[in-house]
Structures are given as structure tokens and as C-alpha cells.
Design a protein around this motif. Structure first.
Motif, PDB file in Angstrom:
ATOM      1  N   LEU A   1       0.819  -1.208   0.000  1.00  0.00           N
ATOM      2  CA  LEU A   1       0.000   0.000   0.000  1.00  0.00           C
ATOM      3  C   LEU A   1       0.856   1.263   0.000  1.00  0.00           C
ATOM      4  N   ILE A   2       1.943   1.263   0.741  1.00  0.00           N
ATOM      5  CA  ILE A   2       2.783   2.464   0.729  1.00  0.00           C
ATOM      6  C   ILE A   2       3.530   2.589  -0.602  1.00  0.00           C
ATOM      7  N   GLU A   3       3.839   1.458  -1.204  1.00  0.00           N
ATOM      8  CA  GLU A   3       4.486   1.497  -2.521  1.00  0.00           C
ATOM      9  C   GLU A   3       3.549   2.108  -3.558  1.00  0.00           C
ATOM     10  N   ARG A   4       2.263   1.849  -3.414  1.00  0.00           N
ATOM     11  CA  ARG A   4       1.273   2.398  -4.338  1.00  0.00           C
ATOM     12  C   ARG A   4       1.314   3.929  -4.357  1.00  0.00           C
ATOM     13  N   TYR A   5       1.586   4.531  -3.203  1.00  0.00           N
ATOM     14  CA  TYR A   5       1.576   5.999  -3.107  1.00  0.00           C
ATOM     15  C   TYR A   5       2.971   6.610  -2.996  1.00  0.00           C
ATOM     16  N   GLY A   6       3.982   5.783  -3.245  1.00  0.00           N
ATOM     17  CA  GLY A   6       5.349   6.287  -3.244  1.00  0.00           C
ATOM     18  C   GLY A   6       5.830   6.732  -1.878  1.00  0.00           C
ATOM     19  N   ILE A   7       5.352   6.084  -0.833  1.00  0.00           N
ATOM     20  CA  ILE A   7       5.730   6.435   0.536  1.00  0.00           C
ATOM     21  C   ILE A   7       6.869   5.539   1.007  1.00  0.00           C
ATOM     22  N   LYS A   8       7.876   6.138   1.630  1.00  0.00           N
ATOM     23  CA  LYS A   8       9.003   5.387   2.160  1.00  0.00           C
ATOM     24  C   LYS A   8       8.893   5.302   3.686  1.00  0.00           C
ATOM     25  N   THR A   9       9.299   4.166   4.234  1.00  0.00           N
ATOM     26  CA  THR A   9       9.201   3.973   5.685  1.00  0.00           C
ATOM     27  C   THR A   9      10.022   5.005   6.449  1.00  0.00           C
ATOM     28  N   ALA A  10      11.091   5.488   5.832  1.00  0.00           N
ATOM     29  CA  ALA A  10      11.937   6.492   6.496  1.00  0.00           C
ATOM     30  C   ALA A  10      11.194   7.816   6.696  1.00  0.00           C
ATOM     31  N   ASP A  11      10.111   8.003   5.953  1.00  0.00           N
ATOM     32  CA  ASP A  11       9.347   9.251   6.040  1.00  0.00           C
ATOM     33  C   ASP A  11       8.108   9.131   6.921  1.00  0.00           C
ATOM     34  N   PHE A  12       7.922   8.000   7.593  1.00  0.00           N
ATOM     35  CA  PHE A  12       6.771   7.823   8.488  1.00  0.00           C
ATOM     36  C   PHE A  12       6.774   8.858   9.615  1.00  0.00           C
ATOM     37  N   PRO A  13       5.609   9.285  10.093  1.00  0.00           N
ATOM     38  CA  PRO A  13       4.287   8.960   9.553  1.00  0.00           C
ATOM     39  C   PRO A  13       3.949   9.822   8.344  1.00  0.00           C
ATOM     40  N   GLN A  14       3.131   9.265   7.448  1.00  0.00           N
ATOM     41  CA  GLN A  14       2.661   9.984   6.273  1.00  0.00           C
ATOM     42  C   GLN A  14       1.130   9.980   6.284  1.00  0.00           C
ATOM     43  N   TYR A  15       0.551  11.066   5.781  1.00  0.00           N
ATOM     44  CA  TYR A  15      -0.901  11.208   5.820  1.00  0.00           C
ATOM     45  C   TYR A  15      -1.433  11.522   4.423  1.00  0.00           C
ATOM     46  N   ARG A  16      -2.545  10.871   4.065  1.00  0.00           N
ATOM     47  CA  ARG A  16      -3.178  11.099   2.771  1.00  0.00           C
ATOM     48  C   ARG A  16      -4.688  11.258   2.965  1.00  0.00           C
TER      49      ARG A  16
END
Length: 271
Positions: free
Chosen positions: A128-143
Motif C-alpha cells: 500500500l505504501i508502494e502504491r503511493y510512493g511512501i518510504k518507511t523512512a518518512d513515516f508517519p505519512q498522511y493522505r
């Protein structure tokens, strides 16, 4: 941690972490073996229930994974999603929980959801995070998925501070969901949202003046002030927002004044 009592006792026998059951035998005397056994069984049952209890504590937050995500994020509703490590903690986590609780207790047409990503083993929900181009190093991320945007669409990324009031301002602006921050007045908020792009600002200003006159809240007059200033300066809201945020960062400003500025920022976010 568990406290054990024997019948007729007023003080607990011992305190242990249920994850450290192997220590029970060292802490309990022979004459209390029966109590220790009951304690061990209770601790085992508690350990089995740990995850559901934690989930319940996060009031107002819907837990999603890759089997339920697209069923909920289907474009039929507004959903603000946090992508974070599976067991999040800290100030940002506390702010998110308070935000979700606030939304959950309001009448806003908005859901708050969590996607926990496992960092080890099978790394569940990493797709799911790959789908939105989110990297674990940037957690937390909000959409934010507004109505009409499914899980296969393009959500709005939140880039502000991880603070409860900031989350609320964001969803009120982007999703049009009224939650009500300190200082905000629903009737005047509705006028404010219409005001900025209207060709009938004079009539809306009069309507706001009438609503403010019947309000007991101290920010009612501020709505009118902002509209009056914005009539002659279309950039007034942006400039005033920047000014107040800068003043709130000043260490010399007293807490009571910062609270007042915070309420005014909440009003400005309605325009």
C-alpha cells in the motif's frame, strides 16, 4: 502488569508483566502456588487479548490493511489515512489519536484510518505504501481521500505539522468537513467559505455582521474584521495567517495571548 490478591487480603501479592511469566515461579512462595497458577492463566489470557485492547484504545480510528483498504477507500466518503509503522508511539501518534477522537465525536462526514506497516518479516501492507510512493523512512505519512477519490486515485498529501489542530484545519479546508475548532462558529464559517470567491461580498459582510451581533463568542467580531480587511486586500487572509503563526513562535508571547492567536488562526482557516 497484573496485581494478584488472595481472598481476604487487602494488599496485592505481587506485580508482574504478563510477558515475563517465567519470573512468576521466582516471585511466589510455595504457600501461594495456587494464586500463582491462577495468575499465570489470567496473564496468558490477557496476552492473547492484547492487540484488540490496543485497537480499542485508539478511539475513532479504523484499522485498515491490504484486504480492506480498497473496500473502504472506494470514493464514497472522505477518509484521512495515516501510514505509519505497525506500533506507532510518540507525540505525533498522540496528536493523531486526539484528532481522530475529535472527529469521531463530531458530526463530520469523515473517517480516520490507520495503515500499519510491518517493518520485519513479511512486511505486511508494504504494497500500500508502494502504491503511493511512501518510504518507511518518512513515516508517519498522511493522505486525504476526498469523496470521488478511490484507493486507485490520487489522494491529497498532508505536509503540515503533526498537531491535532493542524489536522483539523486541513480536513476542514480540503474535505469541506466541519468539525469545529476552538473559536470557530458554524454559521460564520459557512459565510466565510462563500465570501472569498463571491461577487456579493458586501451582502455577505452584512449577513456576517448580523450573525456576529447575536453571538457571544469573542471571535465573532474577528470574522467581520477579516471580511472587512479582505474586501480591500485579497491577500489579507494569507498575510494575517503568516503574521499570527510567527507571533505564536515568539517565546516572549504569553500563553493566554497564544491561545487567542490560535483561535484566530482557526477562524482564518475557514476562508
Amino acid at each position: 502488569m497484573i496485581s494478584a490478591f488472595e481472598r481476604g487480603m487487602t494488599h496485592s501479592l505481587l506485580f508482574i508483566d504478563p510477558r515475563e511469566l517465567d519470573a512468576v515461579s521466582h516471585d511466589v512462595s510455595p504457600r501461594r502456588e495456587q494464586t500463582a497458577m491462577r495468575l499465570a492463566i489470567s496473564a496468558a489470557l490477557l496476552s492473547a487479548c492484547t492487540l484488540p485492547v490496543v485497537a480499542y484504545i485508539d478511539r475513532g480510528i479504523l484499522k485498515l490493511d491490504n484486504t480492506t483498504f480498497d473496500r473502504i477507500i472506494d470514493g464514497s466518503r472522505n477518509v484521512f489515512v495515516r501510514f505509519d509503522k505497525e506500533y506507532a508511539y510518540g507525540e505525533a501518534h498522540d496528536a493523531w489519536k486526539e484528532y481522530a477522537k475529535t472527529v469521531g465525536e463530531s458530526a463530520a462526514d469523515l473517517l480516520s484510518a490507520d495503515v500499519g506497516v510491518s517493518e520485519y518479516g513479511e512486511k505486511e501492507n508494504s504494497d500500500l505504501i508502494e502504491r503511493y510512493g511512501i518510504k518507511t523512512a518518512d513515516f508517519p505519512q498522511y493522505r486525504l481521500f476526498v469523496k470521488g477519490t478511490s484507493g486507485l486515485g490520487s489522494p491529497i498529501a498532508y505536509t503540515g505539522a503533526a498537531k491535532t489542530d493542524e489536522f483539523v484545519r486541513f480536513v476542514q479546508e480540503k474535505a469541506g468537513a466541519w468539525i469545529g475548532l476552538p473559536g470557530q462558529i458554524k454559521e460564520l464559517d459557512e459565510i466565510a467559505k462563500e465570501f472569498m470567491g463571491s461577487t456579493e461580498q458586501a451582502a455577505l459582510l452584512q449577513k456576517a455582521e448580523a450573525a456576529a451581533a447575536s453571538s457571544t463568542q469573542d471571535t465573532a467580531k474577528y470574522y467581520v474584521k477579516v471580511m472587512t480587511k479582505a474586501t480591500g486586500d485579497k491577500d489579507f487572509v494569507a498575510k494575517e495567517t503568516t503574521r499570527l503563526k510567527k507571533m505564536m513562535e515568539e517565546s516572549s508571547v504569553k500563553p493566554a495571548k497564544k491561545e487567542q492567536f490560535g483561535r484566530r488562526l482557526n477562524v482564518l482557516s475557514s476562508f
